[in-house]
Scaffold this active site. Structure first.
Site, PDB file in Angstrom:
ATOM      1  N   HIS A  90      23.872  72.598  41.644  1.00 33.23           N
ATOM      2  CA  HIS A  90      23.376  71.221  41.628  1.00 33.23           C
ATOM      3  C   HIS A  90      24.468  70.192  41.937  1.00 33.23           C
ATOM      4  O   HIS A  90      24.304  69.008  41.662  1.00 33.23           O
ATOM      5  CB  HIS A  90      22.709  70.883  40.289  1.00 33.23           C
ATOM      6  CG  HIS A  90      21.571  71.797  39.940  1.00 33.23           C
ATOM      7  ND1 HIS A  90      20.337  71.740  40.542  1.00 33.23           N
ATOM      8  CD2 HIS A  90      21.505  72.843  39.068  1.00 33.23           C
ATOM      9  CE1 HIS A  90      19.554  72.672  40.049  1.00 33.23           C
ATOM     10  NE2 HIS A  90      20.232  73.362  39.151  1.00 33.23           N
ATOM     11  N   LYS A 136      15.944  59.203  32.723  1.00 39.29           N
ATOM     12  CA  LYS A 136      15.108  59.574  33.864  1.00 39.29           C
ATOM     13  C   LYS A 136      13.629  59.275  33.633  1.00 39.29           C
ATOM     14  O   LYS A 136      12.921  58.844  34.541  1.00 39.29           O
ATOM     15  CB  LYS A 136      15.317  61.051  34.188  1.00 39.29           C
ATOM     16  CG  LYS A 136      16.701  61.362  34.743  1.00 39.29           C
ATOM     17  CD  LYS A 136      16.876  62.848  35.009  1.00 39.29           C
ATOM     18  CE  LYS A 136      18.181  63.147  35.715  1.00 39.29           C
ATOM     19  NZ  LYS A 136      19.356  62.734  34.937  1.00 39.29           N
ATOM     20  N   GLU A 191       8.728  68.066  35.572  1.00 38.81           N
ATOM     21  CA  GLU A 191       8.417  67.704  36.951  1.00 38.81           C
ATOM     22  C   GLU A 191       7.859  68.920  37.673  1.00 38.81           C
ATOM     23  O   GLU A 191       8.182  70.067  37.336  1.00 38.81           O
ATOM     24  CB  GLU A 191       9.677  67.253  37.706  1.00 38.81           C
ATOM     25  CG  GLU A 191      10.220  65.917  37.300  1.00 38.81           C
ATOM     26  CD  GLU A 191      11.459  65.549  38.109  1.00 38.81           C
ATOM     27  OE1 GLU A 191      11.975  66.417  38.848  1.00 38.81           O
ATOM     28  OE2 GLU A 191      11.908  64.396  38.011  1.00 38.81           O
ATOM     29  N   ARG A 207      26.162  53.141  40.940  1.00 36.57           N
ATOM     30  CA  ARG A 207      27.585  53.102  41.256  1.00 36.57           C
ATOM     31  C   ARG A 207      27.769  53.483  42.716  1.00 36.57           C
ATOM     32  O   ARG A 207      26.807  53.823  43.404  1.00 36.57           O
ATOM     33  CB  ARG A 207      28.348  54.087  40.379  1.00 36.57           C
ATOM     34  CG  ARG A 207      27.763  55.504  40.446  1.00 36.57           C
ATOM     35  CD  ARG A 207      28.565  56.525  39.698  1.00 36.57           C
ATOM     36  NE  ARG A 207      27.882  57.792  39.535  1.00 36.57           N
ATOM     37  CZ  ARG A 207      27.761  58.733  40.451  1.00 36.57           C
ATOM     38  NH1 ARG A 207      28.284  58.530  41.663  1.00 36.57           N
ATOM     39  NH2 ARG A 207      27.126  59.859  40.214  1.00 36.57           N
TER      40      ARG A 207
END
Length: 669
Positions: free
Chosen positions: A238, A119, A203, A300
């Protein structure tokens, strides 16, 4: 230069394997399935032209073994592999191994996967490409001092994330600086244990976010396009639960800006094949002009791709195959921009318990038909059917249910109807929760965000409680199912406590838990039934019971529901609720622990040789009641408890069917 695929191996299982096979069948491509011990009789194995066993149930010893997949390609002559999603789908080493063995990998290059795998590096790449990213820190210095300083710079609340994480693992929300060290330690530990990488990023935590993603495709010429957005904001732990396309309330300008950013992201890494660029949108002040930020790219096909297919009329699996063959993109962006039609919504039907923190459930699916007609605007994507086992080894998703409408409300209504008409029994599911979510007014208004379920938990997670009326309907279903098995309402055929010149009567019992047994006094006059529960009385007329659909008239209204009846449970699937009602112990012989009410059933078809008691007799636990002959053997039916014999209407020589009620043992007063 194109290289036509002739035989495709699907390196996956369940509904995505079935989904890929269906497209290949339409395209005239032969298919190969792979399967573990647990999937030997799975639907995807049955659908494929060939199937290869690749190991034990554990995915680490089967579906995640690249060498076994490649060997299956060699022995079957498969010239291409579709990885589906999950397992090896985002494994760059597997993509390279396919290429080294001359096998076409239906997916992006290993380089593209690596570019988006971590990430932190992906965010830096997106910043360089002019794609907006969430303010934060994704540097190499991982000391506590640096991470603390960067969290202060970003400003609390912050989100700590493992760079290789996913599905909520290695993620911590921090609202106060004093909680940061423990959050860092926990995220590092989870990142290392789950992904072998303890590197973290920080973040800014968006407190009212929407999760909006863009479907992208790229070809070998370096051209990329997008096929609009999907809103995937309704999530638990999530994990996505409800997805829709297009995103509700999004302006044309915002859609264009987000689409351009997604295409830039794909072109920045020379992306080829299907991918999804995921954005987080801060909707604290509404969606209009809301800031959006790059979150990650999934290299994907996504689980929720059907909603994109429904609004564009395109088969995204076919697009994947055509691009993997070396063909250009089937449509240009200008051609795609005029495709969108209507609205589509998808829900994921899981084997899980929403009323217990959505814990996964296991068990055998008893009632479920993935091939049922979903109507002209519906679709069912499934990898299991009645009789299949949902095990501990794989994702507990049973099916995806998708519906299309000319507008959003029509799509929601169509999907609600599809969920209601898709019963699943045998194990716990989130069906009722899905219906509650689709019926929630804020969802209808388009006020969706990732905290939606938590915000509405009091209504969404309210477990249905059966009423006396429900127990009466369950009792009627027991009788209706028995009559259907007997083939009519002839009292001599049914053997259901028939009494000469009087309505048949019997008692049924249900276990409500905590030693609370509910008694239902039943009276049967052909198809007219009466149930008494305490002081309440209910009456119904049976219309039909066939293929687990029970139709009856009650209180002047014709009703229909799905009902599954066995010796231990009655499951009613009606409207917004699925009720599984436990029947009290009904074993007439050999249950030394049974001290509750006893309804004695014939263990199998047979002939009554001797009746040792009379109606009204007081008997003791273990006392012989009847002698039966079945399968050339005699069997004595003993009393399961002390009590009074009721409902006995048998004599020596009578033939009985398996499961027929022989008599009841009632409490003495």
């Amino acid at each position: 230069m194109s290289n036509r695929i002739k035989k495709l191996l699907i390196a996956n299982r369940g509904e995505i394997a079935c989904r890929v096979i269906s497209t290949c069948q339409r395209m005239g491509i032969k298919t190969v399935a792979v399967y573990s011990d647990a999937d030997a009789k799975a639907l995807h194995v049955e659908m494929a032209d060939e199937a290869v066993h690749i190991g034990p149930a554990q995915a680490t010893e089967s579906y995640l073994k690249a060498d076994k997949i490649l060997n299956a390609c060699k022995v079957t002559g498969a010239d291409a592999v579709h990885p589906g999603y999950g397992f090896l789908s985002e494994n760059p080493a597997f993509a390279e191994a396919c290429e080294e063995n001359g096998i076409i990998f239906v997916g992006p290059s290993a380089a593209s996967m690596r570019a988006m795998a971590l990430k932190g590096a992906a965010k830096q790449l997106m910043e360089d490409a002019g794609v907006p990213v969430v303010p934060g820190y994704h540097g190499e210095d991982q000391t506590l001092e640096t991470l603390t300083r960067e969290a202060e710079r970003v400003g609390y609340p912050v989100l700590i994330k493992a760079v290789a994480g996913g599905g909520g693992k290695g993620m911590r929300k921090v609202f106060d600086a004093k909680d940061l060290p423990a959050a860092i330690e926990g995220a590092r530990r989870e990142g290392k244990n789950s992904f072998g990488n303890e590197t973290l990023l920080i973040e800014k935590y968006i407190q009212k976010p929407r999760h909006i993603e863009l479907q992208v495709f790229g070809d070998s010429e370096g051209i990329a396009v997008h096929l609009f957005e999907r809103d995937c904001s309704l999530q638990r732990r999530h994990q996505k639960v409800v997805e829709e396309a297009p995103a509700p309330g999004m302006s044309v300008e915002m859609r264009g800006a987000m689409g351009d950013a997604a295409v830039r992201a794909a072109e920045a890494i020379g992306y080829q094949g299907a991918g999804t660029v995921e954005f987080i949108v801060d909707v604290a002040n509404g969606l209009d002009d809301a800031p959006f930020f790059f979150m990650e790219m999934n290299t994907r096909l996504q689980v929720e791709h059907p909603v994109t297919e429904m609004i564009t009329g395109q088969d995204l699996v076919e697009w994947q195959i055509r691009i993997a063959e070396g063909n250009p993109l089937p449509l240009s962006q200008d051609e795609i921009d005029v495709l969108t039609d209507g609205h589509a919504v998808e829900v994921r039907l899981y084997a899980e318990d929403p009323y217990n923190d959505f814990l996964p459930a296991t068990g055998r699916v008893r009632l479920f038909d993935p091939f049922a007609d979903p109507g002209p605007t519906g679709r069912i994507d499934a990898g299991v059917r009645a009789g299949d086992e949902v095990s501990i080894h794989y994702d507990p998703m049973i099916a995806k249910l998708i519906a299309w409408g000319e507008d959003r409300q029509q799509a929601i209504d169509a999907l609600r109807n599809l969920v209601q008409e898709t019963p699943v029994t045998g194990l716990k599911t989130n069906r009722d929760f899905l219906l509650a979510a689709l019926s929630e007014q804020d969802f209808a208004n388009g006020d969706v965000h990732t905290g939606f379920i938590e915000e509405h938990k009091d209504t969404l997670l309210k477990k249905p409680v059966p009423t006396n009326r429900d127990y009466a309907v369950a009792s009627f279903a027991i009788v209706a199912a028995r009559q259907a098995r007997a083939g009519g309402d002839d009292p001599w055929a049914i053997l259901d406590a028939f009494r000469m010149n009087l309505p048949a009567s019997e008692q049924l019992w249900f276990d409500k838990g905590e030693n609370d047994v509910l008694t239902v006094k039943m009276r049967e006059d052909g198809t007219h039934l009466t149930a008494e529960i305490g002081a309440a009385s209910f009456a119904a007329d049976i219309v039909s019971f066939a293929d687990n659909v029970f139709t009856y008239v009650m209180e002047g209204r014709r009703e229909r529901l799905f009902a599954e009846v066995d010796d231990k449970h009655v499951t009613l699937v009606k409207g917004e609720a699925t009720l599984t009602l436990a029947r009290h112990a009904r074993d007439g012989g050999g249950d030394d622990e049974a001290d509750g009410p006893g309804t004695i059933l014939a263990p199998m078809p047979g002939k009554i040789l001797d009746v040792k008691v009379a109606d009204g007799d007081i008997v003791e636990k273990g006392q012989p009641l009847l002698v039966m002959e079945a399968m050339k053997m005699e069997q004595t039916i003993n009393a399961p408890r002390d009590g009074k014999v009721t409902g006995l209407g048998l004599k020596a020589g009578d033939q009985v069917t398996g499961g027929a009620v022989l008599l009841n043992i009632q409490d003495t007063e």
